[in-house]
Design an enzyme around this catalytic site. Structure first.
Site, short mmCIF file in Angstrom:
data_model
loop_
_atom_site.label_atom_id
_atom_site.label_comp_id
_atom_site.label_asym_id
_atom_site.label_seq_id
_atom_site.Cartn_x
_atom_site.Cartn_y
_atom_site.Cartn_z
N THR A 52 10.66 -7.08 -11.04
CA THR A 52 10.16 -8.43 -11.30
C THR A 52 8.93 -8.69 -10.43
O THR A 52 8.96 -8.44 -9.22
CB THR A 52 11.26 -9.46 -10.99
OG1 THR A 52 12.39 -9.15 -11.81
CG2 THR A 52 10.80 -10.88 -11.29
N ASN A 94 -7.89 4.57 8.86
CA ASN A 94 -7.27 3.42 9.53
C ASN A 94 -7.24 3.55 11.04
O ASN A 94 -7.12 2.56 11.75
CB ASN A 94 -5.84 3.22 9.01
CG ASN A 94 -5.02 4.49 9.05
OD1 ASN A 94 -5.34 5.47 8.39
ND2 ASN A 94 -3.97 4.50 9.84
N GLY A 104 -2.11 -6.03 0.21
CA GLY A 104 -2.40 -7.45 0.37
C GLY A 104 -2.68 -7.86 1.80
O GLY A 104 -3.66 -8.55 2.09
N HIS A 105 -1.81 -7.42 2.72
CA HIS A 105 -1.89 -7.99 4.08
C HIS A 105 -3.04 -7.46 4.92
O HIS A 105 -3.31 -7.97 6.00
CB HIS A 105 -0.55 -7.82 4.82
CG HIS A 105 -0.21 -6.43 5.24
ND1 HIS A 105 -0.23 -6.04 6.55
CD2 HIS A 105 0.19 -5.35 4.54
CE1 HIS A 105 0.16 -4.76 6.63
NE2 HIS A 105 0.42 -4.32 5.42
N CYS A 133 5.34 7.04 17.16
CA CYS A 133 6.29 7.21 18.25
C CYS A 133 7.63 7.54 17.62
O CYS A 133 8.19 6.72 16.91
CB CYS A 133 6.39 5.91 19.03
SG CYS A 133 7.47 6.01 20.44
N GLY A 193 0.81 -1.21 0.00
CA GLY A 193 0.00 0.00 0.00
C GLY A 193 0.84 1.26 0.00
O GLY A 193 0.51 2.25 -0.67
N THR A 194 1.94 1.24 0.74
CA THR A 194 2.78 2.44 0.82
C THR A 194 3.31 2.80 -0.57
O THR A 194 3.28 3.97 -0.98
CB THR A 194 3.96 2.18 1.78
OG1 THR A 194 3.42 1.87 3.07
CG2 THR A 194 4.87 3.39 1.89
N GLN A 238 -8.02 0.04 3.95
CA GLN A 238 -8.79 -0.46 5.09
C GLN A 238 -10.20 -0.90 4.70
O GLN A 238 -10.89 -1.53 5.50
CB GLN A 238 -8.88 0.61 6.19
CG GLN A 238 -7.55 0.96 6.83
CD GLN A 238 -6.99 -0.15 7.71
OE1 GLN A 238 -7.71 -1.04 8.16
NE2 GLN A 238 -5.68 -0.12 7.95
N1 PLP Z 1 -2.76 3.12 3.87
C1 PLP Z 1 -3.48 2.80 4.95
C2 PLP Z 1 -4.79 3.46 5.19
C3 PLP Z 1 -2.99 1.86 5.87
O1 PLP Z 1 -3.70 1.55 6.96
C4 PLP Z 1 -1.72 1.25 5.62
C5 PLP Z 1 -1.13 0.32 6.59
O2 PLP Z 1 -1.01 0.61 7.76
C6 PLP Z 1 -1.03 1.61 4.45
C7 PLP Z 1 -1.58 2.54 3.61
C8 PLP Z 1 0.29 1.00 4.11
O3 PLP Z 1 0.14 -0.25 3.48
P1 PLP Z 1 1.36 -1.29 3.46
O4 PLP Z 1 1.53 -1.79 4.86
O5 PLP Z 1 0.91 -2.37 2.51
O6 PLP Z 1 2.55 -0.57 2.94
#
Ligand code: PLP
Length: 388
Positions: free
Chosen positions: A242, A156, A205-206, A330, A70-71, A184
């Site tokens: 890849t 989140n 994914g996770h 933190c 996601g990041t 989320q």
């Molecule tokens: N965006 C949101 C709203 C999230 O809650 C998170 C994870 O905490 C992310 C992005 C980041 O996703 P990833 O852990 O797959 O990089």
């Protein structure tokens, strides 16, 4: 002692079907870019994963760009759309909700520090929601100068759901691309890429019961962000690297199941979550529920415990087998109040005394019972220790 995992928003256990799909691929060789038979086999796994995710989310397979989470998808959306629009139109304003995840927020701040962007954080109401009129008036101050807008599907930390479809329509009235981080929302809320009208949508994914380190950015036709990653030209040159076929197989299996079960899970989790809220309120009468009381993620309960330090309460609960989160960052050992709560108008002390409990596909009644058993004595001890 029953251990209650109440941190599904941080990560949720992998689904059995995702583990099976992923492990089946881990023993196989092949690079999806290779032309030989082994490469073609892996390419088929990748394309079938793409088709499955597209079908689950009402998108076209060609609209999916796989990323390493996601990041990365948020980075590609925010930086890539900004660069593309700045090059095409000279626009440099980036409009974001004040409650975005750091993966969106910090990209925009980096663009401001290094790439000439003007970042404007859209204020939210006391529940953490952006009002369409807020976005409209920010855009209408100077529509030509807005490069992109990003507002998450659901928060989140406090779980508040945003009116993404209406917000996207406001941006589109002025021809401005709209991105949403839907990390989320998958499996908790119905998500249709086509139906939402957004131009770019982030997945991870996770958070859906798939593996970590894989995600996707959905991009509507005609939306072409400038790449962040350069290299072999995979994913239509938008994201080189890849492809991790085993992880993509697990990701697709997870998204398929999460979406298929969404309606039923939402009902089940809403009922467990409402019981969790009622029992925490009964045990700690002065607790404050944060976020929208009704329009929130089914699995999210977020509270402020007056007079308590969130970190201390978290550790006391952990010792009793309840795993939750403060949701706040933190840095250098100093707990910072959450930017989400501050944006909602929560005072710094209340923000520091906040905890998030999140439910997911493996949550059970026993988790709620465990929390209800231990919360009152933990709060009592944490409030005796007070605020540091
Ligand atoms: N965006 C949101 C709203 C999230 O809650 C998170 C994870 O905490 C992310 C992005 C980041 O996703 P990833 O852990 O797959 O990089």
């Amino acid at each position: 002692m029953h251990s209650a995992y109440l941190d599904h928003a941080a990560t949720t256990p992998m689904r059995a079907e995702a583990i099976a799909a992923m492990t089946e691929q881990l023993g196989q060789v092949g690079n999806a870019s290779a032309l030989h038979a082994a490469g073609r086999r892996v390419r088929r796994v990748v394309e079938e994963s793409r088709e499955a995710i597209a079908q689950a989310l009402d998108a076209r397979p060609s609209e999916i760009v796989f990323t390493a989470g996601g990041t990365e998808a948020d980075n590609l959306a925010v930086k890539g759309l900004y660069w593309a629009r700045r090059a095409a139109t000279g626009a440099t304003r980036v409009l974001l909700s004040a409650v975005e995840h750091h993966a969106v927020l910090d990209c925009a701040h980096w663009l401001a520090d290094h790439q000439g962007a003007q970042v404007e954080l859209l204020p939210v109401d006391e529940h953490g929601r952006v009002h369409p009129d807020t976005l409209r008036s920010a855009i209408e101050r100077d529509p030509e100068s807005v490069a992109m807008v990003s507002v998450m599907w659901a928060n989140n930390e406090v779980g508040t759901v945003q009116p993404v479809k209406v917000l996207a329509a406001v941006a589109h009235d002025h021809g401005i691309p709209f991105h949403t981080d839907a990390v989320q929302a998958i499996g908790q809320l119905p998500v249709s890429f086509a139906g939402s009208g957004v131009d770019a949508l982030t997945l991870s994914g996770h958070k859906a019961g798939g593996p970590m380190g894989v995600g996707a950015l959905l991009l509507a036709r005609g939306i072409d962000p400038v790449p962040v990653m350069h290299g072999g030209g995979q994913e239509r040159d938008v994201r080189s690297g890849t492809l991790d076929a085993p992880a993509l197989a697990g990701f697709a299996a997870a998204v398929t199941s999460a979406v298929a079960e969404q309606e039923e899970q939402a009902k089940r989790l809403t009922s467990l979550r409402d019981e969790l809220i009622a029992r925490v309120r009964a045990a700690v009468p002065d607790v404050v529920l944060n976020g929208d009381p009704d329009d929130r993620l089914p699995g999210n309960a977020h509270f402020s415990f007056p007079g308590c330090e969130g970190d201390a309460l978290l550790m006391l609960l952990d010792a009793k087998g309840v795993e939750c989160s403060t949701g706040s960052a933190c840095s250098a050992g100093v707990a910072q109040p959450s930017h989400v709560l501050l944006a909602m108008g929560t005072g710094a002390a209340a923000a520091r005394g906040s905890l998030r409990f999140t439910l997911g596909h493996t949550s059970t009644q026993a988790d709620i019972d465990r929390l209800a058993e231990v919360i009152a004595p933990a709060v009592e001890r944490a409030s005796r220790a007070g605020l540091s």
